[in-house]
Design a protein around this motif. Sequence first.
Motif, PDB file in Angstrom:
ATOM      1  N   MET A   1       0.989  -1.002   0.231  1.00  0.00           N
ATOM      2  CA  MET A   1       0.072   0.118  -0.093  1.00  0.00           C
ATOM      3  C   MET A   1       0.932   1.615   0.144  1.00  0.00           C
ATOM      4  N   ASN A   2       1.024   2.216  -0.592  1.00  0.00           N
ATOM      5  CA  ASN A   2       1.222   3.652  -0.752  1.00  0.00           C
ATOM      6  C   ASN A   2       0.937   4.152  -0.135  1.00  0.00           C
ATOM      7  N   GLU A   3       1.855   5.427  -0.075  1.00  0.00           N
ATOM      8  CA  GLU A   3       1.778   6.016   1.076  1.00  0.00           C
ATOM      9  C   GLU A   3       0.266   7.526   1.294  1.00  0.00           C
ATOM     10  N   LYS A   4       0.158   7.506   0.161  1.00  0.00           N
ATOM     11  CA  LYS A   4      -0.987   8.686  -0.187  1.00  0.00           C
ATOM     12  C   LYS A   4      -2.715   7.841   0.396  1.00  0.00           C
ATOM     13  N   ASP A   5      -2.374   5.994   0.264  1.00  0.00           N
ATOM     14  CA  ASP A   5      -3.657   4.826   0.613  1.00  0.00           C
ATOM     15  C   ASP A   5      -3.653   4.975   1.901  1.00  0.00           C
ATOM     16  N   THR A   6      -2.385   4.801   1.613  1.00  0.00           N
ATOM     17  CA  THR A   6      -2.470   4.967   3.709  1.00  0.00           C
ATOM     18  C   THR A   6      -3.283   5.905   4.794  1.00  0.00           C
ATOM     19  N   LEU A   7      -2.781   7.049   3.988  1.00  0.00           N
ATOM     20  CA  LEU A   7      -3.281   8.406   4.497  1.00  0.00           C
ATOM     21  C   LEU A   7      -4.452   8.494   4.361  1.00  0.00           C
ATOM     22  N   PHE A   8      -5.329   8.610   2.981  1.00  0.00           N
ATOM     23  CA  PHE A   8      -6.945   8.053   3.136  1.00  0.00           C
ATOM     24  C   PHE A   8      -7.401   7.139   4.199  1.00  0.00           C
ATOM     25  N   ASN A   9      -6.724   5.724   3.543  1.00  0.00           N
ATOM     26  CA  ASN A   9      -7.338   4.728   4.887  1.00  0.00           C
ATOM     27  C   ASN A   9      -7.424   5.275   6.205  1.00  0.00           C
ATOM     28  N   LEU A  10      -6.077   6.152   6.730  1.00  0.00           N
ATOM     29  CA  LEU A  10      -5.938   6.413   8.805  1.00  0.00           C
ATOM     30  C   LEU A  10      -7.324   7.839   8.052  1.00  0.00           C
ATOM     31  N   SER A  11      -7.309   8.782   7.860  1.00  0.00           N
ATOM     32  CA  SER A  11      -8.503   9.252   7.467  1.00  0.00           C
ATOM     33  C   SER A  11      -9.744   8.976   7.740  1.00  0.00           C
ATOM     34  N   GLN A  12     -10.212   7.569   6.823  1.00  0.00           N
ATOM     35  CA  GLN A  12     -11.790   6.543   7.429  1.00  0.00           C
ATOM     36  C   GLN A  12     -11.365   6.191   8.115  1.00  0.00           C
ATOM     37  N   GLY A  13     -10.446   6.001   9.354  1.00  0.00           N
ATOM     38  CA  GLY A  13     -10.689   5.700  10.993  1.00  0.00           C
ATOM     39  C   GLY A  13     -10.091   4.495  10.850  1.00  0.00           C
ATOM     40  N   ASP A  14      -8.980   4.075   9.985  1.00  0.00           N
ATOM     41  CA  ASP A  14      -8.428   2.475   9.708  1.00  0.00           C
ATOM     42  C   ASP A  14      -7.166   3.034  10.489  1.00  0.00           C
ATOM     43  N   VAL A  15      -7.074   2.085  12.105  1.00  0.00           N
ATOM     44  CA  VAL A  15      -5.797   1.866  12.576  1.00  0.00           C
ATOM     45  C   VAL A  15      -5.171   1.125  12.685  1.00  0.00           C
ATOM     46  N   LYS A  16      -4.750   0.550  11.598  1.00  0.00           N
ATOM     47  CA  LYS A  16      -3.933  -0.315  10.504  1.00  0.00           C
ATOM     48  C   LYS A  16      -3.410   0.366  10.130  1.00  0.00           C
ATOM     49  N   ALA A  17      -3.660   1.685   9.706  1.00  0.00           N
ATOM     50  CA  ALA A  17      -2.441   2.466   8.819  1.00  0.00           C
ATOM     51  C   ALA A  17      -1.752   3.047   9.469  1.00  0.00           C
ATOM     52  N   LEU A  18      -2.608   3.632  10.898  1.00  0.00           N
ATOM     53  CA  LEU A  18      -1.794   4.699  11.435  1.00  0.00           C
ATOM     54  C   LEU A  18      -0.356   3.513  12.651  1.00  0.00           C
ATOM     55  N   ALA A  24       7.762   3.413  10.315  1.00  0.00           N
ATOM     56  CA  ALA A  24       8.035   3.944   9.855  1.00  0.00           C
ATOM     57  C   ALA A  24       8.500   4.681  10.219  1.00  0.00           C
ATOM     58  N   TYR A  25       8.200   5.564  10.313  1.00  0.00           N
ATOM     59  CA  TYR A  25       8.599   6.660  10.992  1.00  0.00           C
ATOM     60  C   TYR A  25       8.700   6.994  12.438  1.00  0.00           C
ATOM     61  N   ALA A  26       8.054   6.754  13.564  1.00  0.00           N
ATOM     62  CA  ALA A  26       8.399   6.614  14.819  1.00  0.00           C
ATOM     63  C   ALA A  26       9.954   7.069  14.857  1.00  0.00           C
ATOM     64  N   PRO A  27      10.361   6.178  14.600  1.00  0.00           N
ATOM     65  CA  PRO A  27      12.000   6.053  14.767  1.00  0.00           C
ATOM     66  C   PRO A  27      12.285   7.596  14.746  1.00  0.00           C
ATOM     67  N   LEU A  28      12.240   7.886  13.754  1.00  0.00           N
ATOM     68  CA  LEU A  28      12.928   9.419  12.841  1.00  0.00           C
ATOM     69  C   LEU A  28      12.185  10.302  13.946  1.00  0.00           C
ATOM     70  N   LYS A  68       6.166  13.095   5.150  1.00  0.00           N
ATOM     71  CA  LYS A  68       7.322  13.305   5.933  1.00  0.00           C
ATOM     72  C   LYS A  68       7.450  14.587   6.265  1.00  0.00           C
ATOM     73  N   SER A  69       6.545  15.766   4.942  1.00  0.00           N
ATOM     74  CA  SER A  69       6.463  17.453   5.352  1.00  0.00           C
ATOM     75  C   SER A  69       5.782  17.537   6.411  1.00  0.00           C
ATOM     76  N   TYR A  70       5.402  16.865   6.591  1.00  0.00           N
ATOM     77  CA  TYR A  70       3.586  17.727   7.766  1.00  0.00           C
ATOM     78  C   TYR A  70       4.040  16.480   9.312  1.00  0.00           C
ATOM     79  N   LEU A  71       4.688  15.554   8.381  1.00  0.00           N
ATOM     80  CA  LEU A  71       5.584  15.161   9.928  1.00  0.00           C
ATOM     81  C   LEU A  71       6.480  16.127  10.607  1.00  0.00           C
TER      82      LEU A  71
END
Length: 179
Positions: A1-18, A24-28, A68-71
Motif C-alpha cells: 500500500m502506498n503512502e497516499k492510500d495509507t493516509l486515505f485509510n487513516l483519514s477513514q479511521g483505519d487503525v492499521k494505517a496508523l 515507518a516514522y516513529a524512529p525518525l 514526511k513534510s507534515y510530520l
Amino acid sequence: MNEKDTLFNLSQGDVKALDILYVAYAPLVRNWCFAILKNNAEAEDLTQDIFLRIWNYREDLNEVRSFKSYLFRTTHNAVLNKIREKNVRLMFARSRSGDALIEEDASSLTDTADLLNKIKIALEGMSDLRKRIFKMSRFEDKTYQEIAESLKISPKTVQYHISCALAELRKLMMENETN
C-alpha cells in the motif's frame, strides 16, 4: 500500500494505517526529538503525543501532499512547544526557589529555542534549490541519489549544495557559541 492510500485509510479511521505510519516514522520522530531535547523519556513521550495528534486530526490528512513534510512540521512545532513549556516551568521554579542551577537550565533551554529559530532563518535565507535539497536530505531522510533523481540533477550537485548548507549552519553554530 502506498503512502497516499495509507493516509486515505487513516483519514477513514483505519487503525492499521496508523500502525503502518508509526512503524515507518516513529524512529525518525523520536531521533529528531532526542537530538533537540537530549532526553530519551521526553523524546518518547513527545513521539507518542505526535502520533496521537495525527490520529486525532486524521480527517485532515487527505489534504496532505507529503506526509514526511507534515510530520516534520508537526514534530518541529511539538519540540518548540515542549521547550517553551519547560522554559516556563523552570522560570516559575526559579522565581520560587532562586536556585542558580535552575537558572542555568532555563538559559540553556532559551539558547536551544533561539538556535532552532536561527537555523530556521538560515534555511529560509538559502536559495530555493539548496533549501529544498537540504530539507530532502535531512528532514525527509532521502539519499543524494534519490534527491538527484527527484530534482533531475546530478548527485555531485546535491553533494555540493548539502556541503554549502552545512557550512552555513556550522558558521551559524560557531557564531552562536561565541555569543
